[in-house]
Design a protein around this motif. Structure first.
Motif, short mmCIF file in Angstrom:
data_model
loop_
_atom_site.label_atom_id
_atom_site.label_comp_id
_atom_site.label_asym_id
_atom_site.label_seq_id
_atom_site.Cartn_x
_atom_site.Cartn_y
_atom_site.Cartn_z
N TYR A 137 0.66 -1.16 0.00
CA TYR A 137 0.02 -0.09 -0.06
C TYR A 137 1.03 1.36 -0.04
O TYR A 137 2.07 1.31 0.19
N HIS A 138 0.31 2.43 -0.19
CA HIS A 138 0.70 3.68 -0.64
C HIS A 138 0.14 4.63 0.28
O HIS A 138 -0.99 4.89 0.35
N VAL A 139 1.11 5.46 1.11
CA VAL A 139 0.52 6.35 1.96
C VAL A 139 1.19 8.00 1.60
O VAL A 139 2.50 8.00 1.52
N GLN A 140 0.39 8.90 1.72
CA GLN A 140 0.67 10.27 1.50
C GLN A 140 0.10 11.16 2.23
O GLN A 140 -0.96 10.85 2.90
N ALA A 141 0.92 12.33 2.51
CA ALA A 141 0.51 13.27 3.36
C ALA A 141 0.68 14.88 2.80
O ALA A 141 1.78 14.77 2.19
N SER A 142 -0.16 15.73 3.02
CA SER A 142 -0.19 16.92 2.43
C SER A 142 -0.71 18.01 3.23
O SER A 142 -1.63 17.75 3.90
N ARG A 143 -0.29 19.14 3.18
CA ARG A 143 -0.95 20.39 4.14
C ARG A 143 -2.33 20.77 3.20
O ARG A 143 -3.40 21.27 3.73
N GLU A 144 -2.29 20.48 1.81
CA GLU A 144 -3.35 21.09 1.01
C GLU A 144 -4.30 19.68 0.74
O GLU A 144 -3.68 18.58 0.40
N GLN A 145 -5.52 19.74 0.41
CA GLN A 145 -6.29 18.56 0.38
C GLN A 145 -6.21 18.17 -0.96
O GLN A 145 -6.65 16.79 -1.31
N ARG A 179 5.20 7.33 0.85
CA ARG A 179 5.98 5.99 1.29
C ARG A 179 5.41 4.55 0.79
O ARG A 179 3.93 4.87 0.87
N ARG A 180 5.97 3.81 0.15
CA ARG A 180 5.22 2.56 -0.25
C ARG A 180 5.77 1.68 0.97
O ARG A 180 6.63 1.45 1.58
N TYR A 181 4.68 0.73 1.25
CA TYR A 181 4.88 -0.28 2.19
C TYR A 181 4.57 -1.84 1.73
O TYR A 181 3.53 -1.82 0.82
N ASP A 182 5.18 -2.80 2.01
CA ASP A 182 4.87 -4.18 1.98
C ASP A 182 3.41 -4.33 2.65
O ASP A 182 3.28 -3.85 3.74
N VAL A 183 2.81 -5.55 2.33
CA VAL A 183 1.38 -5.76 2.65
C VAL A 183 1.68 -6.19 4.29
O VAL A 183 0.78 -5.80 5.11
N TRP A 215 -4.45 13.07 4.62
CA TRP A 215 -3.84 11.68 4.45
C TRP A 215 -4.79 11.06 3.41
O TRP A 215 -5.73 11.05 3.51
N ARG A 216 -3.91 10.18 2.51
CA ARG A 216 -4.69 9.37 1.62
C ARG A 216 -3.75 8.05 1.31
O ARG A 216 -2.55 8.25 1.48
N VAL A 217 -4.49 6.90 1.16
CA VAL A 217 -3.96 5.56 0.94
C VAL A 217 -4.54 5.20 -0.33
O VAL A 217 -5.59 5.45 -0.87
N GLN A 218 -3.49 4.27 -0.91
CA GLN A 218 -3.82 3.54 -2.14
C GLN A 218 -3.42 1.97 -2.00
O GLN A 218 -2.40 1.84 -1.53
N ALA A 219 -4.10 1.14 -2.52
CA ALA A 219 -3.59 -0.22 -2.77
C ALA A 219 -2.60 -0.55 -3.69
O ALA A 219 -2.76 0.10 -5.05
N ILE A 220 -1.83 -1.47 -3.81
CA ILE A 220 -0.99 -1.86 -4.84
C ILE A 220 -1.26 -3.33 -5.06
O ILE A 220 -1.08 -4.19 -4.17
N ASP A 221 -1.67 -3.83 -6.06
CA ASP A 221 -2.23 -5.16 -6.49
C ASP A 221 -1.04 -6.18 -6.45
O ASP A 221 0.30 -5.61 -6.52
N LEU A 222 -1.16 -7.60 -6.98
CA LEU A 222 -0.27 -8.56 -6.94
C LEU A 222 0.60 -8.17 -8.14
O LEU A 222 1.88 -8.75 -8.15
N LEU A 223 0.20 -7.25 -9.10
CA LEU A 223 0.96 -7.26 -10.20
C LEU A 223 1.77 -5.98 -10.20
O LEU A 223 2.61 -5.52 -10.95
N GLY A 224 1.85 -5.40 -8.89
CA GLY A 224 2.52 -3.92 -8.72
C GLY A 224 1.69 -2.93 -9.17
O GLY A 224 2.46 -1.77 -9.44
N VAL A 225 0.63 -3.10 -9.57
CA VAL A 225 -0.13 -1.94 -10.23
C VAL A 225 -0.88 -1.00 -9.13
O VAL A 225 -1.65 -1.79 -8.39
#
Length: 455
Positions: free
Chosen positions: A300-308, A317-321, A339-349
């Protein structure tokens, strides 16, 4: 000899009024005299130094240079710098929409005029969606906000303004309301004073420091802080300004107006206020768990920002499951972030980002109930880091709610019918921190501390 003096108002109507820069040097104030008035009498009434009556001769064509001879009806141009401060005119340098004035001891409100003079005891009034700006002879400005009323240089007070209703933004001006007196502590102070419907006074300090007095008590309000003064009560303990973006916009308008001598200034755009944080950053763990529901993922991928809209990403930063997100590794200073998060599938997409959330990092979220309890206590002494010469210190103040309980250093303290309390506390060599606790019947508690240094 009886004589009557009238002060002439210069008029030029406009819907939006503004003026250029003015100074006392070379400025004149108009005085209309009636037959029988003498130059000598006028000088004693109006001039700081009556012996300088000959200065009036330099700027007026008079039928005689004898100051004891009565003058005919005429208008005299008197240098402003010579006139007594109390009688010197302020000027209305800017007005928008419906703004009115009235002279002291009169009841009728009249439309304001461009660059009109305002004298001691005159009143100004703004209606909805209206504003006014006053420039004093020392170039000091004050802004009168919509739905406001103020008295300029009141006759029975040494204040610069009495605010009856609404709000004022000012610098060096001393303001009095029905419940408080505000005195700026330095020439660079910038602050707002407002009177609410129940006559509560609110003072917000943008820059410098202002002293707020009421009921024999006084608090120093530094930049970034505000205080409330309710009718019949002492000023509350200063707290952080609750509507800072709005105050910043008013301060910007004030500074812009000062740069052009008090006339029209661009209306700044007020940025939208930031929302209240939803939770602490620890809540993001739940957002990450949601990513793992359904389709298997490799990370999964995590990002943070002052702006929405994440125009500038501050944490990425990217993390292993199997990796665990740690708040300690973000490296962000305390504050609130999107803060927002996104998933990374088994193919790395990488998939789409989930909706962002507003979380705090490194700060404890405010407890509204504890803040309410703290606002009920006005601690008058000792001040923070107070120095004492003996082995005791007097702790005194006002508790504004008789339903609350007060403890000092763990011991119950008696409060009289008016909420006053005072106890003597021992101070060991070197000093100590005194704890004052306010609690209610539901078990909510708020603690205030004061460090005392024993000399």
């Amino acid at each position: 000899m009886a004589w009557v003096l009238c002060l002439l108002l210069l008029a030029a109507p406009a819907r939006v009024l503004g003026a250029g820069k003015a100074t006392t040097e070379g400025a004149f104030q108009n005085v209309v005299v009636r037959p029988g008035d003498t130059l000598w009498a006028i000088s004693h009434q109006y001039l700081k130094d009556p012996s300088r009556w000959d200065e009036i001769l330099k700027h007026n064509s008079l039928p005689t240079s004898d100051p004891t001879i009565a003058l005919p009806g005429m208008t005299l141009r008197v240098p402003v710098k010579l006139i007594k401060n109390a009688l010197r005119a302020a000027h209305l340098s800017y007005a928008v929409n419906r703004v009115f004035f009235r002279h002291k001891e009169t009841a009728k409100w009249k439309d304001v005029k461009m660059e009109m003079e305002l004298f001691q005891g005159d009143s100004l009034r703004t209606l909805e969606d209206s504003k006014a700006r006053v420039r004093f002879l020392d170039k000091e400005l004050l802004n009168l906000e919509p739905n406001s009323m103020a008295i300029i240089k009141p006759m029975d007070s040494d204040a610069d303004v009495v605010l009856r209703a609404g709000s004022i933004f000012a610098g060096r001006a001393r303001i009095v309301t029905a419940t408080a007196r505000v005195t700026p502590r330095g020439s660079d102070t910038r602050y707002s004073a407002s009177v609410e419907a129940d006559l509560t006074t609110k003072v917000e300090v943008f820059k410098g420091t202002a002293a707020v007095e009421a009921q024999g008590a006084s608090v120093e309000v530094p930049a970034g802080m505000e205080t409330l003064v309710r009718p019949g009560l002492a000023p509350q303990v200063p707290r952080k300004i609750t509507r800072l973006p709005e105050l910043e916009a008013r301060a910007q308008e004030f500074a812009s107006a000062a740069s052009v001598g008090g006339g029209a200034a661009p209306e700044p755009k007020v940025p939208p206020p930031a929302p209240d944080p939803e939770a602490d950053i620890e809540a993001i763990r739940g957002d990450i768990q949601v990513l793992k529901i359904g389709e298997p993922i490799q990370g999964y991928h995590v990002q943070a920002s002052r702006e929405q809209d994440f125009r500038k990403v501050l944490f990425d930063r990217r993390y292993d499951v199997e990796d665990r997100f740690s708040t300690l590794e973000t490296g962000l200073p305390p504050g609130a972030y999107w803060w927002r998060v996104q998933a990374i599938d088994l193919l790395g997409v990488a998939g789409r980002y989930h909706a962002p959330h507003y979380y705090t990092v490194g700060i404890r979220r405010a407890d509204p109930e504890n803040e309410r309890l703290a606002s009920m206590l006005n601690l008058l002494s000792p001040e923070q880091n107070a120095e004492v010469g003996g082995d005791t210190v007097r702790v005194a103040g006002i508790l504004r709610d008789e339903r609350l309980t007060l403890e000092i250093e763990g011991r119950p303290v008696a409060v009289d019918a008016d909420g006053n309390f005072a106890v003597v506390v021992k101070v060991p060599v070197g000093g100590s921190t005194i704890g004052i606790t306010v609690s209610d019947s539901k078990g909510n508690r708020s603690r205030i501390s004061r460090r005392v240094i024993r000399m």
